[in-house]
Design an enzyme around this catalytic site. Structure first.
Site, PDB file in Angstrom:
ATOM      1  N   GLY A 192      44.079  42.584  46.714  1.00 43.43           N
ATOM      2  CA  GLY A 192      43.736  42.645  45.297  1.00 43.43           C
ATOM      3  C   GLY A 192      42.518  41.813  44.951  1.00 43.43           C
ATOM      4  O   GLY A 192      41.916  41.179  45.810  1.00 43.43           O
ATOM      5  N   ASN A 193      42.191  41.867  43.681  1.00 44.63           N
ATOM      6  CA  ASN A 193      41.044  41.135  43.148  1.00 44.63           C
ATOM      7  C   ASN A 193      41.507  40.176  42.073  1.00 44.63           C
ATOM      8  O   ASN A 193      42.448  40.479  41.348  1.00 44.63           O
ATOM      9  CB  ASN A 193      40.099  42.130  42.488  1.00 44.63           C
ATOM     10  N   ARG A 194      40.813  39.087  41.939  1.00 45.14           N
ATOM     11  CA  ARG A 194      41.147  38.155  40.856  1.00 45.14           C
ATOM     12  C   ARG A 194      40.439  38.607  39.594  1.00 45.14           C
ATOM     13  O   ARG A 194      39.254  38.423  39.454  1.00 45.14           O
ATOM     14  CB  ARG A 194      40.658  36.756  41.226  1.00 45.14           C
TER      15      ARG A 194
END
Ligand code: CTP
Length: 413
Positions: A205-207
């Site tokens: 995932g991405n922040r």
């Protein structure tokens, strides 16, 4: 600032107590004017105690102060929530049979209506005609949210959450009204961060909190746009008057964004899209092995922004905006990325361990394909969002063609 909070006779009046609380806590002087029947839902003592002012529904109390004229004349904002079908009708026809409708006629400040009613009443041509009349006269009528109504039924007609209403009120007050320079335009915004599933319990995932994308959606709606927000894994309330589509992975987001973009005047890719995804999804939880290669092989995800640019119909005038998060040398990296992606504007912000992510503030440089750049000092994400729209608007083609998106179709994606 002086705010008149008009309350209509709808069950959603209980939510307006929290709106009132937020308005007074941010220092506004709020006078509550309920309709007679609104008091069946929330009583006069509640409004008086929370606002710190006497409350009346009629023009016949404190007549020496001429409240039916004075309250409207002195207000910086009149905010009506919930605006029932009956109240919208009375306002559209200029009736003045209680203190609230008198106030609506004397107000010369921005007026916002937040409707709430059953879907059938909202969809009725009479209500829609009244809404169109009020909008044509300059009132801001927020689209109701969709979801659970009073009983077990669901559909459009819900009052948006108090926080979303408060944000609209704050923006209208801050700008002394709202520019309607996106009126008749459809804008598509992506927000949040995609998640690429590895197995049923893990993902890459991405922040990204989605705060900047949601600020773009709120500000665009406030400027009159029809807004489609494609949200990836965002834990924020839906902005008022915005169609929110959920997309978890890059592939989900690609489908939703490309579909919505087909009728869009502008597309803003604020989402953090994962560049890679696992080559194979395992539908069981992968066990760690003591030796051998790591069990996850990655393949490249499609670049949605680049695809939007490639697919844009020549001469459509669609404006495409990208975002870039960089840790160093941000302008040089940004210029290179702007050229590589081929979009019209690129918002470049510096990211680091405790900068930007999940914070209400942001600072950025907005680079234009035409060569100019605008530095946006650290400030609320709304302020950056407004700069983006200020740069998008002059790039849109002159003609204001209303591309109403096919919302039912978009919701099914
Ligand atoms: N973006 C996209 N699809 C992807 C990756 C990124 O649409 N698969 C969009 C983002 O929404 C953003 C812009 O492209 O608007 C820039 O994203 P970024 O990750 O900074 O760009 P990359 O091309 O991945 O560049 P880098 O080499 O810096 O990772």
């Amino acid at each position: 600032m002086k705010v008149v909070l008009g309350v209509g006779a709808g069950i959603a009046a209980y939510k307006v107590c929290e709106l009132l609380r937020r308005l007074t806590e941010s220092g506004h002087d709020v006078r509550v004017i309920p309709t007679r029947d609104a008091l069946r839902f929330v009583g006069e003592p509640t409004w008086a105690a929370l606002s710190g002012h006497p409350v009346s529904t009629e023009v016949w109390s404190a007549v020496d102060e001429v409240p039916h004229v004075r309250l409207g004349q002195q207000a910086d904002l009149v905010f009506v929530a919930p605006a029932t079908a009956d109240l919208l009708a009375r306002a559209a026809h200029g009736l003045a049979d209680d203190l609230l409708t008198n106030t609506l006629l004397t107000a010369r400040c921005p007026v916002v209506f937040a409707p709430a009613m059953h879907s059938e009443m909202w969809d009725h041509p009479a209500t829609q005609a009244n809404v169109a009349t009020l909008r044509a006269r300059g009132a801001i009528v927020i689209e109701p949210a969709s979801g659970r109504l009073t009983g077990a039924d669901t559909g459009p007609g819900r009052l948006p959450e108090p926080l979303a209403l408060f944000e609209v009120a704050q923006r209208v007050l801050a700008r002394g009204g709202l520019p309607d320079d996106l009126e008749g335009r459809h804008v598509v915004i992506s927000a949040g961060g995609t998640r690429e599933a590895i197995d049923p319990v893990r993902f890459i995932g991405n922040r990204s909190s989605g705060l900047q994308g949601y600020a773009l959606a709120r500000t665009a709606a406030a400027r009159g746009a029809t807004v489609t927000l494609v949200a990836a894994n965002v834990a924020l309330p839906d902005p008022a008057g915005v169609t929110v589509l959920q997309a978890s992975s890059a592939e989900d987001m690609r489908k939703a964004v490309l579909e919505a973009a087909a009728t869009a005047d502008a597309v803003v890719m604020a989402a953090a899209v994962a560049d890679f995804r696992p080559a194979d999804y395992q539908d069981f939880k992968i066990k760690k092995t003591e030796s051998g290669p790591a069990p996850v092989q990655l393949v490249k995800n499609p670049d949605i922004l680049a695809e939007l640019v490639q697919r844009r119909t020549a001469g459509s005038g669609q404006v495409i905006v990208g975002f870039a998060a960089e840790t160093d040398d941000i302008v040089a990296h940004g210029r290179e990325k702007l050229a590589r992606k081929g979009c019209d504007l690129l918002v470049v912000n510096q990211v680091g361990a405790d900068l930007t992510f999940g914070k209400p503030d942001n600072e950025a440089v907005v680079l234009a394909a035409t060569g100019e750049s605008v530095v946006v000092e650290r400030g609320p994400k709304e302020a950056l969002a407004d700069v983006v729209w200020d740069l998008v608007v002059p790039r849109l083609p002159e003609a204001t063609i209303s591309h109403a998106p096919d919302l039912d179709r978009l919701r099914q994606l």
